[in-house]
Design a protein around this motif. Structure first.
Motif, mmCIF file in Angstrom:
data_model
loop_
_atom_site.group_PDB
_atom_site.id
_atom_site.type_symbol
_atom_site.label_atom_id
_atom_site.label_comp_id
_atom_site.label_asym_id
_atom_site.label_seq_id
_atom_site.Cartn_x
_atom_site.Cartn_y
_atom_site.Cartn_z
ATOM 1 N N ILE A 161 -7.232 2.475 2.485
ATOM 2 C CA ILE A 161 -5.920 3.106 2.671
ATOM 3 C C ILE A 161 -6.061 4.428 3.409
ATOM 4 O O ILE A 161 -5.283 4.744 4.314
ATOM 5 N N GLU A 162 -7.061 5.211 3.040
ATOM 6 C CA GLU A 162 -7.317 6.481 3.734
ATOM 7 C C GLU A 162 -7.609 6.235 5.213
ATOM 8 O O GLU A 162 -7.101 6.955 6.091
ATOM 9 N N SER A 180 2.059 3.560 -0.637
ATOM 10 C CA SER A 180 2.215 3.027 -1.993
ATOM 11 C C SER A 180 2.155 1.502 -1.995
ATOM 12 O O SER A 180 1.572 0.890 -2.897
ATOM 13 N N ALA A 195 -8.863 2.184 -2.082
ATOM 14 C CA ALA A 195 -8.466 3.546 -1.713
ATOM 15 C C ALA A 195 -9.137 3.982 -0.419
ATOM 16 O O ALA A 195 -8.521 4.658 0.424
ATOM 17 N N ARG A 196 -10.403 3.574 -0.234
ATOM 18 C CA ARG A 196 -11.124 3.936 0.993
ATOM 19 C C ARG A 196 -10.420 3.358 2.220
ATOM 20 O O ARG A 196 -10.257 4.034 3.240
ATOM 21 N N MET A 239 -2.499 11.821 0.453
ATOM 22 C CA MET A 239 -2.589 10.923 1.602
ATOM 23 C C MET A 239 -2.006 11.611 2.833
ATOM 24 O O MET A 239 -0.868 12.052 2.825
ATOM 25 N N ARG A 269 -3.332 -3.883 -3.516
ATOM 26 C CA ARG A 269 -4.734 -3.777 -3.946
ATOM 27 C C ARG A 269 -5.709 -3.548 -2.789
ATOM 28 O O ARG A 269 -6.869 -3.971 -2.841
ATOM 29 N N GLU A 306 -1.325 0.314 -1.842
ATOM 30 C CA GLU A 306 -1.933 0.401 -3.169
ATOM 31 C C GLU A 306 -1.520 -0.784 -4.038
ATOM 32 O O GLU A 306 -2.355 -1.395 -4.724
#
Length: 328
Positions: A312-313, A300, A309-310, A1, A306, A303
């Motif tokens: 969060i990036e 974190s 991931a897309r 990340m 929930r 994450e």
């Protein structure tokens, strides 16, 4: 990340400390941001703001140029680990080389002193983002901070006063140069003038959602949607007063508030319009996010909540990089 942060006041803090005879440097210091903390936080890019308080300097432009000189010196002392960027290709090259990029910004358009030639001069010195206002009126427009007759801030009162003629010219010229326009601190009227006149994405480098915390420094839902429609991005500000009105001393409360702002912005404007704008070293401190080294903890937490991931990036850096790729 990899983290991209659109706003910190570390350069201004180092400048003030130097004037007070304290020998701290960007490579290592007691502030929230230094090279060691940026590396520990896995940073891709940090914006470094040149912040000038117009009420505390006789010559704001000279003060800004002195800060830029200090910034350049401090970057050199980092031995190549932090590298200035001036266009998208520089950022891309640094990513491939594993270097941290630094982007120079201005917080307070009043340092232009109403002279467009100064915008070109600052661009030539490496500035690639301009915050049109801070907390005082200037030749560009009005801030979204009103005061009572005793000078006390009225944190929830908003201003509909728009940009001046010169302010509109600054927006247009910044676009031509390839300099990002930043509306954090700007009045509501000024914001909507930027929406009208800016034909490329613009940013609110360190502003939150008014619906979550109703202070005038935060963007309304209509503003968030307009920013998103322009392809722009807003950076979550870690200042306690802009995050929540609850008991801020309770452990975890501020991190909870950060998550609420991010979720609301995504629900209002979509997943492409939110990023990071910590305001590190310009705010008293955030008990849950003290330094740049703590940014991994925020990732974190996303994450754990929930977030895909897309998303969060995008939140941590990709949304801001997309705007930089389009504008710089």
């Amino acid at each position: 990340m990899k983290i991209v942060d659109m706003h910190c006041d570390t350069v201004s803090a180092l400048y003030r400390m130097k004037k007070e005879g304290q020998g701290e440097h960007l490579s290592s210091n007691s502030l929230s941001i230094d090279l060691e903390k940026l590396q520990a936080g896995h940073y891709c890019l940090q914006n470094f703001a040149v912040f000038v308080n117009m009420e505390q300097t006789a010559d704001p432009l000279k003060t800004a140029l002195d800060m830029i000189e200090l910034y350049e010196q401090e970057i050199q002392l980092c031995g190549g680990a932090v590298t200035p960027v001036y266009r998208w290709e520089d950022i891309s090259r640094n990513q491939q080389a594993g270097k941290i990029s630094s982007l120079l910004t201005i917080e307070e358009g009043g340092i232009l002193k109403g002279d467009m030639a100064n915008l070109q001069m600052l661009y030539d010195r490496g500035v690639r983002m301009i915050g049109l206002s801070w907390n005082y009126p200037n030749e560009i427009g009005m801030p979204n901070l009103q005061r009572d007759s005793q000078g006390n801030p009225l944190l929830t009162l908003r201003s509909d006063e728009g940009l001046t003629e010169f302010g509109i010219e600054v927006v247009l010229e910044a676009q031509r140069l390839g300099m990002l326009v930043d509306v954090s601190h700007l009045s509501d009227g000024g914001f909507w003038d930027v929406v009208q006149h800016c034909q490329v994405p613009f940013v609110a480098s360190h502003s939150n959602a008014s619906a979550v915390c109703g202070v005038s420094r935060n963007l309304t839902d209509n503003m968030i949607r307009a920013l998103a429609e322009k392809g722009g991005v807003m950076g979550i500000n870690f200042c306690e007063d802009f995050l929540c009105t609850e008991d801020k001393h309770q452990e975890g409360m501020l991190l909870d508030a950060v998550i609420r702002h991010i979720r609301h912005i995504i629900n209002t404007g979509g997943e492409d319009c939110v990023g990071m704008g910590s305001d590190f070293d310009g705010i008293p401190g955030n008990r849950d996010l003290k330094t740049a080294a703590d940014m991994g903890g925020l990732a974190s937490r996303l994450e754990q909540e929930r977030f895909p991931a897309r998303q969060i990036e995008k939140i941590c850096g990709e949304n801001v990089l997309r705007v930089y790729r389009e504008v710089l």
